[in-house]
Motif scaffolding. Structure first.
Motif, mmCIF file in Angstrom:
data_model
loop_
_atom_site.group_PDB
_atom_site.id
_atom_site.type_symbol
_atom_site.label_atom_id
_atom_site.label_comp_id
_atom_site.label_asym_id
_atom_site.label_seq_id
_atom_site.Cartn_x
_atom_site.Cartn_y
_atom_site.Cartn_z
ATOM 1 N N ASP A 1 -3.685 -15.082 2.767
ATOM 2 C CA ASP A 1 -5.091 -14.988 2.070
ATOM 3 C C ASP A 1 -5.974 -13.835 3.119
ATOM 4 O O ASP A 1 -6.847 -14.408 3.864
ATOM 5 C CB ASP A 1 -5.864 -16.496 2.237
ATOM 6 C CG ASP A 1 -7.072 -16.381 1.368
ATOM 7 O OD1 ASP A 1 -7.383 -15.761 0.627
ATOM 8 O OD2 ASP A 1 -7.973 -17.506 2.009
ATOM 9 N N VAL A 2 -5.430 -12.729 2.829
ATOM 10 C CA VAL A 2 -6.098 -11.488 3.731
ATOM 11 C C VAL A 2 -5.887 -10.237 3.001
ATOM 12 O O VAL A 2 -4.934 -10.266 2.329
ATOM 13 C CB VAL A 2 -5.317 -11.660 5.199
ATOM 14 C CG1 VAL A 2 -3.936 -11.370 5.191
ATOM 15 C CG2 VAL A 2 -6.111 -10.665 6.014
ATOM 16 N N LYS A 3 -6.651 -9.555 3.338
ATOM 17 C CA LYS A 3 -6.707 -8.045 2.640
ATOM 18 C C LYS A 3 -5.649 -7.445 3.282
ATOM 19 O O LYS A 3 -5.224 -7.548 4.284
ATOM 20 C CB LYS A 3 -7.896 -7.316 2.985
ATOM 21 C CG LYS A 3 -9.176 -7.975 2.081
ATOM 22 C CD LYS A 3 -10.435 -7.133 2.114
ATOM 23 C CE LYS A 3 -11.384 -7.521 1.191
ATOM 24 N NZ LYS A 3 -12.155 -8.982 1.772
ATOM 25 N N PHE A 4 -4.790 -6.657 2.337
ATOM 26 C CA PHE A 4 -3.904 -5.730 2.778
ATOM 27 C C PHE A 4 -4.016 -4.726 3.898
ATOM 28 O O PHE A 4 -3.514 -4.488 5.037
ATOM 29 C CB PHE A 4 -3.232 -4.968 1.731
ATOM 30 C CG PHE A 4 -2.039 -3.995 1.909
ATOM 31 C CD1 PHE A 4 -0.993 -4.192 2.237
ATOM 32 C CD2 PHE A 4 -2.538 -2.586 2.080
ATOM 33 C CE1 PHE A 4 0.123 -3.522 2.449
ATOM 34 C CE2 PHE A 4 -1.278 -1.710 2.376
ATOM 35 C CZ PHE A 4 -0.096 -2.256 2.551
ATOM 36 N N SER A 5 -5.277 -4.238 3.820
ATOM 37 C CA SER A 5 -5.827 -3.256 5.001
ATOM 38 C C SER A 5 -6.000 -3.976 6.243
ATOM 39 O O SER A 5 -5.733 -3.373 7.274
ATOM 40 C CB SER A 5 -7.293 -2.725 4.425
ATOM 41 O OG SER A 5 -7.944 -3.816 4.341
ATOM 42 N N ARG A 6 -6.095 -5.337 6.446
ATOM 43 C CA ARG A 6 -6.325 -5.987 7.507
ATOM 44 C C ARG A 6 -4.929 -6.260 8.069
ATOM 45 O O ARG A 6 -4.670 -5.952 9.345
ATOM 46 C CB ARG A 6 -6.988 -7.300 7.377
ATOM 47 C CG ARG A 6 -7.285 -7.981 8.673
ATOM 48 C CD ARG A 6 -8.014 -9.425 8.432
ATOM 49 N NE ARG A 6 -7.669 -10.118 9.826
ATOM 50 C CZ ARG A 6 -8.066 -11.683 9.941
ATOM 51 N NH1 ARG A 6 -8.255 -12.165 8.862
ATOM 52 N NH2 ARG A 6 -8.114 -11.988 11.047
ATOM 53 N N VAL A 7 -4.024 -6.717 7.275
ATOM 54 C CA VAL A 7 -2.638 -6.706 7.874
ATOM 55 C C VAL A 7 -2.003 -5.324 8.516
ATOM 56 O O VAL A 7 -1.394 -5.124 9.109
ATOM 57 C CB VAL A 7 -1.666 -7.380 6.664
ATOM 58 C CG1 VAL A 7 -0.204 -7.065 7.074
ATOM 59 C CG2 VAL A 7 -1.986 -8.690 6.454
ATOM 60 N N LEU A 8 -2.313 -4.270 7.296
ATOM 61 C CA LEU A 8 -2.085 -2.967 7.689
ATOM 62 C C LEU A 8 -2.538 -2.692 9.372
ATOM 63 O O LEU A 8 -1.883 -1.909 9.910
ATOM 64 C CB LEU A 8 -2.427 -2.048 6.683
ATOM 65 C CG LEU A 8 -2.095 -0.455 6.875
ATOM 66 C CD1 LEU A 8 -0.765 -0.230 7.049
ATOM 67 C CD2 LEU A 8 -2.552 0.243 5.841
ATOM 68 N N GLY A 9 -3.764 -2.816 9.339
ATOM 69 C CA GLY A 9 -4.219 -2.342 10.351
ATOM 70 C C GLY A 9 -3.690 -2.964 11.567
ATOM 71 O O GLY A 9 -3.629 -2.357 12.950
#
Length: 612
Positions: A318-326
């Protein structure tokens, strides 16, 4: 270096969640509002390339360019036979400017490498960038790329690519089919502007989110199916077509992925969702991102510390892809990971699409949109690579089922209409039926029983043959599987109920999952009224008992469990209780249906023809 600055600005303009709304609006103009060069110069370039005046090929060419980009600008035109086309002309003296900018960047990266004392050669990034940009200077390459992209994705109806006119294309001129559609930038502006009504804004938001959803799916198709990636999927190169398709423009840069990288990327997505960081590191090694000799234990611990705080909703991050990517990129930079060209293109594409969606809907999650596609591929593609990934996820080292993971796969996969199509019976009238109860509880049993005998159930059948059969029986009689047993009871009750109505009662109203299905009798003479049409598909579960493959699988499972007498006793008792419960339900439904049929007033009212 204005050309490369434009390219960076175009990427950042899709991420309001990173740089803010005001800066996003300022940068969004880079997509379509780069200052044009004079029309007379553009037409001169065209004549030089084709060797004849423009009038000998076109009946009309717009006075002003409809779009201006870093490398060229586009005019709208009509061919002599009346076809509407987009005429793309390259900017003058472009080759010299690009080579100069790349050389400056290469010098800067070399200096940065010395200052930061980096082991990896940062200048390779400039070389890769320059290779791609110089390739984009030859429009004959782009024409070939467009045709290649169109051929590779022609079987995916929601992906649209324009046709190329080779006889009207050269190195500095490209003529292609005119694509009528809305750009993501236009849709985003419409959905947030106060100049439009709420209804118009909601409709624009719906179209934008549909475009993003299909854009995510298109990225996964390119990533996991064809391996042919569009190299520059910024909003200026995307269109939402009225037919519901997503259209791609500008094929100056394509990237062909190796097969091993495609399956490694598929595995990486699954491991992120399952929080299996050790397996994620192995996937990154297969993707040629993690260098050989790197400490796997250290990288695993760092990924776990960085991503372990991610919360999950219904089994999906339950998190944005950009956050995981970062978070992954922070670990990558610290440990000197490599970034292959395809890897950066995929990350850029998904991050750009998520940025558009977040601007319209802050609750949009890329993982939630992408994971059903991944699940469907694992459950329906019969290849050694996908089976290896699936077995790694749903079986432990003893080949025992991780029941909760398989249930998650089936539940998530069923949210896609495409997944339901592959398991739909040929005689069903609806392909959009989702096996879900009114209470919201996902009907795993129904989906499994529909998938097993189907052509696309080969992966699940092989999984059952590979797994420890006793572990499956043990899972089925456990307390945790009570909801699955309840669903199986409903399925058995359905089979008994429809057998009873077909054997003993003609013309009674059959109720299934709260919806009514009328079983016709000979008296109907084949004529059905609107109220008596089949409204919900009735699946033929008897095909399961007739399927020899499933008989072999079930026999193997039982043979494996017979070594444990106590387990078999629990299984027989559980089966007995389920059959008795299902029989009572079926008899009750038959009585209710008979009562409804006997008391229905329409049986006693004469038919009256009403004319206008």
């Amino acid at each position: 270096m204005p050309l490369l600055a434009d390219a960076v600005g175009q990427s950042l303009s899709t991420r309001p969640d990173i740089i803010g709304t005001e800066i996003t609006k300022a940068l969004s103009g880079l997509h379509d509002q780069i200052p044009p060069f004079p029309r007379t110069l553009a037409m001169k370039i065209f004549e030089e390339e084709l060797g004849s005046p423009v009038e000998s090929f076109f009946s009309y060419v717009s006075e002003e360019p409809v779009a201006a980009a870093s490398f060229g600008q586009v005019y709208r035109g009509s061919t002599l036979d009346g076809r509407t086309v987009a005429l793309k002309v390259q900017r003058p003296n472009l080759h010299h400017v690009v080579v100069r900018d790349i050389y400056i960047i290469r010098l800067g990266l070399g200096l940065l490498q010395k200052i930061a004392k980096r082991k990896s050669d940062l200048r390779l990034y400039a070389d890769e960038l320059g290779k791609g940009l110089v390739g984009e200077l030859d429009y004959s390459i782009e024409a070939a790329n467009a045709s290649k992209f169109l051929d590779a994705h022609s079987s995916f109806s929601f992906i649209y690519a324009p046709k190329i006119f080779p006889d009207l294309s050269r190195k500095r001129v490209l003529t292609m089919e005119w694509v009528v559609g809305e750009s993501p930038t236009d849709l985003l502006s419409l959905s947030t502007s106060s100049a439009y009504s709420e209804r118009q804004k909601l409709e624009a938001k719906r179209r934008l989110l549909d475009l993003v959803s299909k854009g995510v799916e298109a990225s996964l198709v390119q990533l996991l199916e064809t391996g042919l990636l569009h190299g520059d999927p910024h909003p200026g190169n995307l269109r939402y077509i009225s037919s519901g398709q997503i259209g791609f423009l500008d094929f100056g840069l394509l990237c062909q992925m190796e097969k091993k990288h495609r399956f490694a990327m598929l595995a990486a997505i699954v491991h992120i969702v399952n929080g299996d960081w050790a397996s994620l590191v192995h996937a990154l090694i297969d993707m040629d991102v993690v260098r050989p000799g790197t400490s796997i234990r250290r990288i695993t611990m760092e990924l776990e510390n960085s991503l372990g705080e991610v919360e999950f909703k219904d089994g999906i991050p339950d998190v944005k892809f950009s956050r995981v990517l970062g978070k992954i990129l922070s670990v990558a930079i610290k440990n000197h990971f490599r970034m292959p060209p395809y890897f950066t293109l995929v990350l850029r594409s998904l991050a750009s699409l998520e940025g558009l969606a977040v601007a319209a809907d802050p609750n949009f999650k890329t993982f939630e949109a992408a994971y059903p596609y991944v699940v469907r591929k694992l459950l329906t593609e019969n290849s050694a690579e996908t089976r290896k990934i699936l077995h790694l996820v749903v079986l432990n080292k003893q080949k025992e089922f991780r029941w909760e993971r398989l249930a998650l796969f089936l539940r998530v996969g069923s949210t896609r209409k495409a997944f339901n199509r592959v398991i739909a019976s040929k005689n069903e009238s609806s392909l959009d039926y989702l096996p879900k109860r009114s209470s919201g509880v996902f009907d795993t049993a129904h989906l499994v029983l529909r998938l097993l005998p189907s052509r696309d159930g080969i992966v699940l059948r092989k999984l059952l043959m590979t797994a420890n059969g006793a572990s499956l029986i043990r899972a089925m009689v456990s307390k945790e599987a009570i909801f699955v047993r309840q669903q199986l009871c409903r399925v058995i009750a359905d089979v008994l109920y429809h057998w009873m109505t077909q054997t003993f009662g003609r013309g009674i109203m059959a109720t299934r999952y709260g919806s009514q299905v009328r079983l016709t009798s000979e008296a109907d003479n084949g004529e059905l009224s609107t109220s008596s049409r089949l409204t919900v598909p009735v699946y033929d579960y008897q095909s399961i008992f007739r399927d020899r493959r499933l008989k072999v699988i079930f026999s193997r499972i039982l043979d494996s469990a017979r070594k444990d007498p106590v387990l078999m006793l629990k299984f027989y008792w559980t089966t007995f209780v389920m059959v008795v419960t299902a029989s009572v339900r079926a008899c009750h439904r038959v009585l209710v249906s008979l009562s409804e049929a006997m008391l229905a007033p329409s049986r006693f009212l004469p038919r009256v023809a009403i004319s206008a």
